[in-house]
Design an enzyme around this catalytic site. Structure first.
Site, PDB file in Angstrom:
ATOM      1  N   GLU A 102     -62.392  26.361 -95.907  1.00 18.55           N
ATOM      2  CA  GLU A 102     -63.681  26.557 -95.239  1.00 18.55           C
ATOM      3  C   GLU A 102     -64.260  27.920 -95.594  1.00 18.55           C
ATOM      4  O   GLU A 102     -63.510  28.859 -95.850  1.00 18.55           O
ATOM      5  CB  GLU A 102     -63.466  26.543 -93.707  1.00 18.55           C
ATOM      6  CG  GLU A 102     -63.853  25.257 -93.010  1.00 18.55           C
ATOM      7  CD  GLU A 102     -65.351  25.085 -92.801  1.00 18.55           C
ATOM      8  OE1 GLU A 102     -66.153  25.495 -93.659  1.00 18.55           O
ATOM      9  OE2 GLU A 102     -65.711  24.516 -91.775  1.00 18.55           O
ATOM     10  N   ASP A 103     -65.585  28.025 -95.564  1.00 19.74           N
ATOM     11  CA  ASP A 103     -66.199  29.338 -95.723  1.00 19.74           C
ATOM     12  C   ASP A 103     -66.062  30.158 -94.440  1.00 19.74           C
ATOM     13  O   ASP A 103     -65.656  31.309 -94.458  1.00 19.74           O
ATOM     14  CB  ASP A 103     -67.680  29.208 -96.142  1.00 19.74           C
ATOM     15  CG  ASP A 103     -68.489  28.270 -95.239  1.00 19.74           C
ATOM     16  OD1 ASP A 103     -67.915  27.632 -94.326  1.00 19.74           O
ATOM     17  OD2 ASP A 103     -69.721  28.162 -95.454  1.00 19.74           O
ATOM     18  N   ASP A 106     -66.748  28.889 -87.023  1.00 19.58           N
ATOM     19  CA  ASP A 106     -67.660  29.441 -86.019  1.00 19.58           C
ATOM     20  C   ASP A 106     -67.299  28.821 -84.663  1.00 19.58           C
ATOM     21  O   ASP A 106     -66.340  29.235 -84.024  1.00 19.58           O
ATOM     22  CB  ASP A 106     -69.081  29.102 -86.496  1.00 19.58           C
ATOM     23  CG  ASP A 106     -70.179  29.724 -85.671  1.00 19.58           C
ATOM     24  OD1 ASP A 106     -70.039  30.873 -85.258  1.00 19.58           O
ATOM     25  OD2 ASP A 106     -71.195  29.046 -85.445  1.00 19.58           O
ATOM     26  N   PHE A 160     -74.902  36.312 -88.119  1.00 23.87           N
ATOM     27  CA  PHE A 160     -75.081  35.194 -89.042  1.00 23.87           C
ATOM     28  C   PHE A 160     -75.045  35.797 -90.451  1.00 23.87           C
ATOM     29  O   PHE A 160     -75.868  36.633 -90.799  1.00 23.87           O
ATOM     30  CB  PHE A 160     -76.395  34.450 -88.788  1.00 23.87           C
ATOM     31  CG  PHE A 160     -76.429  33.149 -89.532  1.00 23.87           C
ATOM     32  CD1 PHE A 160     -75.839  32.020 -88.984  1.00 23.87           C
ATOM     33  CD2 PHE A 160     -76.994  33.066 -90.800  1.00 23.87           C
ATOM     34  CE1 PHE A 160     -75.823  30.820 -89.694  1.00 23.87           C
ATOM     35  CE2 PHE A 160     -76.986  31.877 -91.508  1.00 23.87           C
ATOM     36  CZ  PHE A 160     -76.396  30.751 -90.948  1.00 23.87           C
ATOM     37  N   VAL A 161     -74.078  35.364 -91.251  1.00 18.36           N
ATOM     38  CA  VAL A 161     -73.864  35.989 -92.557  1.00 18.36           C
ATOM     39  C   VAL A 161     -74.262  35.036 -93.692  1.00 18.36           C
ATOM     40  O   VAL A 161     -74.283  33.807 -93.508  1.00 18.36           O
ATOM     41  CB  VAL A 161     -72.390  36.422 -92.731  1.00 18.36           C
ATOM     42  CG1 VAL A 161     -72.022  37.495 -91.728  1.00 18.36           C
ATOM     43  CG2 VAL A 161     -71.429  35.233 -92.609  1.00 18.36           C
ATOM     44  N   ASP A 167     -75.034  30.025 -96.624  1.00 16.53           N
ATOM     45  CA  ASP A 167     -76.491  29.976 -96.744  1.00 16.53           C
ATOM     46  C   ASP A 167     -77.202  30.297 -95.445  1.00 16.53           C
ATOM     47  O   ASP A 167     -76.631  30.214 -94.360  1.00 16.53           O
ATOM     48  CB  ASP A 167     -76.922  28.556 -97.150  1.00 16.53           C
ATOM     49  CG  ASP A 167     -76.767  27.566 -95.995  1.00 16.53           C
ATOM     50  OD1 ASP A 167     -75.666  27.525 -95.393  1.00 16.53           O
ATOM     51  OD2 ASP A 167     -77.742  26.863 -95.666  1.00 16.53           O
ATOM     52  N   ARG A 173     -76.799  31.350-101.140  1.00 17.18           N
ATOM     53  CA  ARG A 173     -75.388  31.026-101.440  1.00 17.18           C
ATOM     54  C   ARG A 173     -74.908  31.765-102.685  1.00 17.18           C
ATOM     55  O   ARG A 173     -73.722  31.987-102.868  1.00 17.18           O
ATOM     56  CB  ARG A 173     -75.237  29.520-101.701  1.00 17.18           C
ATOM     57  CG  ARG A 173     -75.492  28.633-100.488  1.00 17.18           C
ATOM     58  CD  ARG A 173     -75.042  27.211-100.792  1.00 17.18           C
ATOM     59  NE  ARG A 173     -75.547  26.237 -99.848  1.00 17.18           N
ATOM     60  CZ  ARG A 173     -74.992  25.945 -98.671  1.00 17.18           C
ATOM     61  NH1 ARG A 173     -73.921  26.587 -98.267  1.00 17.18           N
ATOM     62  NH2 ARG A 173     -75.515  25.021 -97.881  1.00 17.18           N
TER      63      ARG A 173
HETATM   64  P1  IMP Z   1     -68.667  25.382 -86.764  1.00 15.73           P
HETATM   65  O1  IMP Z   1     -68.604  23.894 -86.797  1.00 15.73           O
HETATM   66  O2  IMP Z   1     -69.561  25.872 -85.671  1.00 15.73           O
HETATM   67  O3  IMP Z   1     -67.317  26.073 -86.737  1.00 15.73           O
HETATM   68  O4  IMP Z   1     -69.417  25.833 -88.062  1.00 15.73           O
HETATM   69  C1  IMP Z   1     -68.824  25.842 -89.303  1.00 15.73           C
HETATM   70  C2  IMP Z   1     -69.858  25.770 -90.391  1.00 15.73           C
HETATM   71  O5  IMP Z   1     -71.113  26.354 -89.993  1.00 15.73           O
HETATM   72  C3  IMP Z   1     -69.415  26.577 -91.577  1.00 15.73           C
HETATM   73  O6  IMP Z   1     -68.694  25.787 -92.496  1.00 15.73           O
HETATM   74  C4  IMP Z   1     -70.709  27.088 -92.158  1.00 15.73           C
HETATM   75  O7  IMP Z   1     -71.209  26.146 -93.095  1.00 15.73           O
HETATM   76  C5  IMP Z   1     -71.662  27.160 -90.989  1.00 15.73           C
HETATM   77  N1  IMP Z   1     -71.763  28.545 -90.471  1.00 15.73           N
HETATM   78  C6  IMP Z   1     -71.260  29.037 -89.327  1.00 15.73           C
HETATM   79  N2  IMP Z   1     -71.562  30.352 -89.179  1.00 15.73           N
HETATM   80  C7  IMP Z   1     -72.254  30.689 -90.290  1.00 15.73           C
HETATM   81  C8  IMP Z   1     -72.829  31.923 -90.758  1.00 15.73           C
HETATM   82  O8  IMP Z   1     -72.737  33.005 -90.141  1.00 15.73           O
HETATM   83  N3  IMP Z   1     -73.471  31.863 -91.950  1.00 15.73           N
HETATM   84  C9  IMP Z   1     -73.583  30.717 -92.692  1.00 15.73           C
HETATM   85  N4  IMP Z   1     -73.053  29.557 -92.299  1.00 15.73           N
HETATM   86  C10 IMP Z   1     -72.401  29.530 -91.107  1.00 15.73           C
END
Ligand code: IMP
Length: 187
Positions: A102-103, A106, A160-161, A167, A173
């Site tokens: 994963e990138d 969150d 938010f990065v 992206d 990206r």
């Molecule tokens: P989650 O389901 O809320 O954990 O979100 C995970 C996905 O949200 C990641 O794989 C990212 O694609 C996107 N995401 C969450 N935070 C960021 C951020 O700060 N910048 C860019 N993408 C984010």
């Protein structure tokens, strides 16, 4: 137009990312060397594409590589908390060790959904390797499967990065580093 002018600050430079990705790849290589089956590395599209590409080139094992997609961000910076899987695995992961790449983690809802999905395909263990983790924003608890391990590059402050695959509204990206945009870029 100079892309650097869109960026408020850099959190991790190319060099710092390179160093940390090398360390993660060494850890994975060491951890999985004793296993009889090398792991299947599954990148979560699109955000993990650069991290996955750099990571797998440094793993010294005969791994398979695949992608999966889970969409929860319709636009902007807030998740709708209900990921769907519009693009599934090609590799058969039944009885295999899977490492989800994963990138950023969150709220945790994407990972929780993907772990359940891959578990249902009969993976013998599921590990997670994320470049960034924002623990302050966690809402959904997820559990690794079997002897799965959690690998994390850096703990990310609650910004938010963008960059290195991540992206804002499908842009940025391609930045080689990870940073925060100027406030006017988010509007
Ligand atoms: P989650 O389901 O809320 O954990 O979100 C995970 C996905 O949200 C990641 O794989 C990212 O694609 C996107 N995401 C969450 N935070 C960021 C951020 O700060 N910048 C860019 N993408 C984010």
């Amino acid at each position: 137009m100079d892309l650097e002018k869109h960026v408020e600050k850099i959190l991790w430079t190319e060099q710092q990312i390179f160093q940390r990705v090398s360390e993660l790849a060494s850890e994975i290589t060491q951890d999985f060397t004793p296993q009889t089956n090398a792991p299947a590395i599954v990148g979560v599209a699109t955000g993990a594409f650069l991290f996955l590409a750099d990571l797998v080139r440094k793993i010294q094992l005969p791994i398979s590589v695949d992608f999966i997609r889970a969409d929860s961000y319709r636009s902007g910076t807030v998740s709708d908390g209900n990921p769907r899987i519009p693009f599934d695995l090609k590799v058969d992961v039944e009885g295999k060790h899977v490492i989800l790449v994963e990138d950023i983690v969150d709220t945790g809802s994407t990972l929780s959904c993907l772990i359940d999905h891959i578990k249902s395909k009969g993976a013998s263990s599921i590990s997670v390797c994320t470049l960034l983790d924002k623990p302050a924003r966690r809402k959904v608890h997820f559990e690794l499967v079997g002897k799965g391990k959690y690998y994390c590059g850096f703990e990310c402050p609650d910004y938010f990065v963008v960059g290195y695959g991540m992206d804002f509204a499908e842009l940025y990206r391609n930045l080689p580093y990870i940073g925060v945009l100027k406030p006017e870029m988010y509007s």
